[in-house]
Design a protein around this motif. Structure first.
Motif, PDB file in Angstrom:
ATOM      1  N   GLN A   7       0.815  -1.215   0.000  1.00  0.00           N
ATOM      2  CA  GLN A   7       0.000   0.000   0.000  1.00  0.00           C
ATOM      3  C   GLN A   7       0.852   1.270   0.000  1.00  0.00           C
ATOM      4  N   LYS A   8       1.952   1.268   0.728  1.00  0.00           N
ATOM      5  CA  LYS A   8       2.828   2.449   0.777  1.00  0.00           C
ATOM      6  C   LYS A   8       3.393   2.749  -0.608  1.00  0.00           C
ATOM      7  N   ASN A   9       3.879   1.719  -1.294  1.00  0.00           N
ATOM      8  CA  ASN A   9       4.436   1.912  -2.636  1.00  0.00           C
ATOM      9  C   ASN A   9       3.350   2.334  -3.625  1.00  0.00           C
ATOM     10  N   ARG A  10       2.180   1.729  -3.512  1.00  0.00           N
ATOM     11  CA  ARG A  10       1.068   2.078  -4.398  1.00  0.00           C
ATOM     12  C   ARG A  10       0.697   3.554  -4.209  1.00  0.00           C
ATOM     13  N   THR A  11       0.604   3.992  -2.954  1.00  0.00           N
ATOM     14  CA  THR A  11       0.258   5.381  -2.660  1.00  0.00           C
ATOM     15  C   THR A  11       1.324   6.330  -3.211  1.00  0.00           C
ATOM     16  N   ASP A  12       2.592   5.960  -3.042  1.00  0.00           N
ATOM     17  CA  ASP A  12       3.688   6.788  -3.535  1.00  0.00           C
ATOM     18  C   ASP A  12       3.597   6.967  -5.045  1.00  0.00           C
ATOM     19  N   VAL A  13       3.411   5.865  -5.775  1.00  0.00           N
ATOM     20  CA  VAL A  13       3.336   5.934  -7.232  1.00  0.00           C
ATOM     21  C   VAL A  13       2.109   6.738  -7.670  1.00  0.00           C
ATOM     22  N   LEU A  14       0.973   6.503  -7.039  1.00  0.00           N
ATOM     23  CA  LEU A  14      -0.239   7.260  -7.392  1.00  0.00           C
ATOM     24  C   LEU A  14      -0.069   8.757  -7.137  1.00  0.00           C
ATOM     25  N   ASN A  15       0.542   9.114  -6.019  1.00  0.00           N
ATOM     26  CA  ASN A  15       0.775  10.535  -5.725  1.00  0.00           C
ATOM     27  C   ASN A  15       1.681  11.175  -6.757  1.00  0.00           C
ATOM     28  N   ARG A  16       2.708  10.458  -7.167  1.00  0.00           N
ATOM     29  CA  ARG A  16       3.612  10.979  -8.200  1.00  0.00           C
ATOM     30  C   ARG A  16       2.859  11.201  -9.514  1.00  0.00           C
ATOM     31  N   LEU A  17       1.996  10.247  -9.869  1.00  0.00           N
ATOM     32  CA  LEU A  17       1.226  10.379 -11.112  1.00  0.00           C
ATOM     33  C   LEU A  17       0.233  11.532 -11.036  1.00  0.00           C
ATOM     34  N   LYS A  18      -0.379  11.724  -9.894  1.00  0.00           N
ATOM     35  CA  LYS A  18      -1.316  12.839  -9.730  1.00  0.00           C
ATOM     36  C   LYS A  18      -0.596  14.177  -9.847  1.00  0.00           C
ATOM     37  N   THR A  54       8.918   8.295 -11.719  1.00  0.00           N
ATOM     38  CA  THR A  54       7.830   7.436 -11.246  1.00  0.00           C
ATOM     39  C   THR A  54       7.969   6.043 -11.820  1.00  0.00           C
ATOM     40  N   TYR A  55       8.345   5.943 -13.088  1.00  0.00           N
ATOM     41  CA  TYR A  55       8.538   4.635 -13.718  1.00  0.00           C
ATOM     42  C   TYR A  55       9.657   3.865 -13.013  1.00  0.00           C
ATOM     43  N   VAL A  56      10.748   4.543 -12.722  1.00  0.00           N
ATOM     44  CA  VAL A  56      11.861   3.887 -12.024  1.00  0.00           C
ATOM     45  C   VAL A  56      11.408   3.414 -10.643  1.00  0.00           C
ATOM     46  N   ARG A  57      10.648   4.240  -9.938  1.00  0.00           N
ATOM     47  CA  ARG A  57      10.147   3.861  -8.613  1.00  0.00           C
ATOM     48  C   ARG A  57       9.256   2.626  -8.697  1.00  0.00           C
ATOM     49  N   MET A  58       8.355   2.600  -9.677  1.00  0.00           N
ATOM     50  CA  MET A  58       7.472   1.467  -9.861  1.00  0.00           C
ATOM     51  C   MET A  58       8.265   0.205 -10.218  1.00  0.00           C
ATOM     52  N   THR A  59       9.272   0.360 -11.051  1.00  0.00           N
ATOM     53  CA  THR A  59      10.116  -0.772 -11.440  1.00  0.00           C
ATOM     54  C   THR A  59      10.878  -1.306 -10.231  1.00  0.00           C
ATOM     55  N   MET A  60      11.375  -0.420  -9.384  1.00  0.00           N
ATOM     56  CA  MET A  60      12.074  -0.856  -8.177  1.00  0.00           C
ATOM     57  C   MET A  60      11.138  -1.630  -7.246  1.00  0.00           C
ATOM     58  N   CYS A  61       9.900  -1.164  -7.110  1.00  0.00           N
ATOM     59  CA  CYS A  61       8.916  -1.880  -6.286  1.00  0.00           C
ATOM     60  C   CYS A  61       8.677  -3.272  -6.842  1.00  0.00           C
ATOM     61  N   PHE A  62       8.525  -3.355  -8.150  1.00  0.00           N
ATOM     62  CA  PHE A  62       8.324  -4.643  -8.805  1.00  0.00           C
ATOM     63  C   PHE A  62       9.501  -5.581  -8.542  1.00  0.00           C
ATOM     64  N   MET A  63      10.716  -5.055  -8.728  1.00  0.00           N
ATOM     65  CA  MET A  63      11.910  -5.885  -8.525  1.00  0.00           C
ATOM     66  C   MET A  63      11.995  -6.363  -7.082  1.00  0.00           C
ATOM     67  N   GLU A  64      11.709  -5.484  -6.144  1.00  0.00           N
ATOM     68  CA  GLU A  64      11.754  -5.849  -4.732  1.00  0.00           C
ATOM     69  C   GLU A  64      10.775  -6.985  -4.434  1.00  0.00           C
ATOM     70  N   GLN A  65       9.543  -6.851  -4.905  1.00  0.00           N
ATOM     71  CA  GLN A  65       8.528  -7.880  -4.680  1.00  0.00           C
ATOM     72  C   GLN A  65       8.932  -9.213  -5.300  1.00  0.00           C
ATOM     73  N   LYS A  66       9.354  -9.175  -6.547  1.00  0.00           N
ATOM     74  CA  LYS A  66       9.693 -10.412  -7.261  1.00  0.00           C
ATOM     75  C   LYS A  66      10.920 -11.092  -6.650  1.00  0.00           C
ATOM     76  N   LEU A  67      11.913 -10.310  -6.268  1.00  0.00           N
ATOM     77  CA  LEU A  67      13.116 -10.902  -5.683  1.00  0.00           C
ATOM     78  C   LEU A  67      12.832 -11.499  -4.312  1.00  0.00           C
ATOM     79  N   HIS A  68      12.008 -10.823  -3.516  1.00  0.00           N
ATOM     80  CA  HIS A  68      11.622 -11.393  -2.221  1.00  0.00           C
ATOM     81  C   HIS A  68      10.892 -12.717  -2.421  1.00  0.00           C
ATOM     82  N   ALA A  69       9.997 -12.750  -3.383  1.00  0.00           N
ATOM     83  CA  ALA A  69       9.240 -13.980  -3.654  1.00  0.00           C
ATOM     84  C   ALA A  69      10.166 -15.087  -4.157  1.00  0.00           C
ATOM     85  N   ALA A  70      11.112 -14.753  -5.021  1.00  0.00           N
ATOM     86  CA  ALA A  70      12.027 -15.754  -5.566  1.00  0.00           C
ATOM     87  C   ALA A  70      12.945 -16.310  -4.482  1.00  0.00           C
TER      88      ALA A  70
END
Length: 96
Positions: A7-18, A54-70
């Protein structure tokens, strides 16, 4: 592909887009009012930078999630990690 589950990352990305959306509305207003082309171009560059950031931030969130899962799911081979790295490469290729 993963989605932004934190939720924190989602809020951050949404705020940047707004914020970028507000900047774009400002640029539209500048054009309608006949403002100087250099001032408009400067604002356009700022929006591009904000979107890139914002794209870089979103990509970093994605990488963090995927690497933790892997790392949480050990496997006998590296196919899970290879898949994550291919997804990351795809995302980073879109930065250009």
């Amino acid at each position: 592909m993963a989605s932004l589950t934190d939720q924190k990352n989602r809020t951050d990305v949404l705020n940047r887009l707004k914020r970028a959306e507000g900047q774009l509305r400002g640029i539209q207003r500048m054009i309608e009012e006949g403002d100087d082309c250099l001032a408009i171009a400067t604002q356009m560059a700022a929006v591009r930078k904000a979107l890139d950031s914002t794209y870089v931030r979103m990509t970093m969130c994605f990488m963090e999630q995927k690497l933790h899962a892997a790392m949480a799911e050990p496997s006998a081979d590296d196919s899970g990690l290879d898949s994550v790295l291919q997804d990351i490469e795809t995302l980073l290729g879109k930065v250009r």
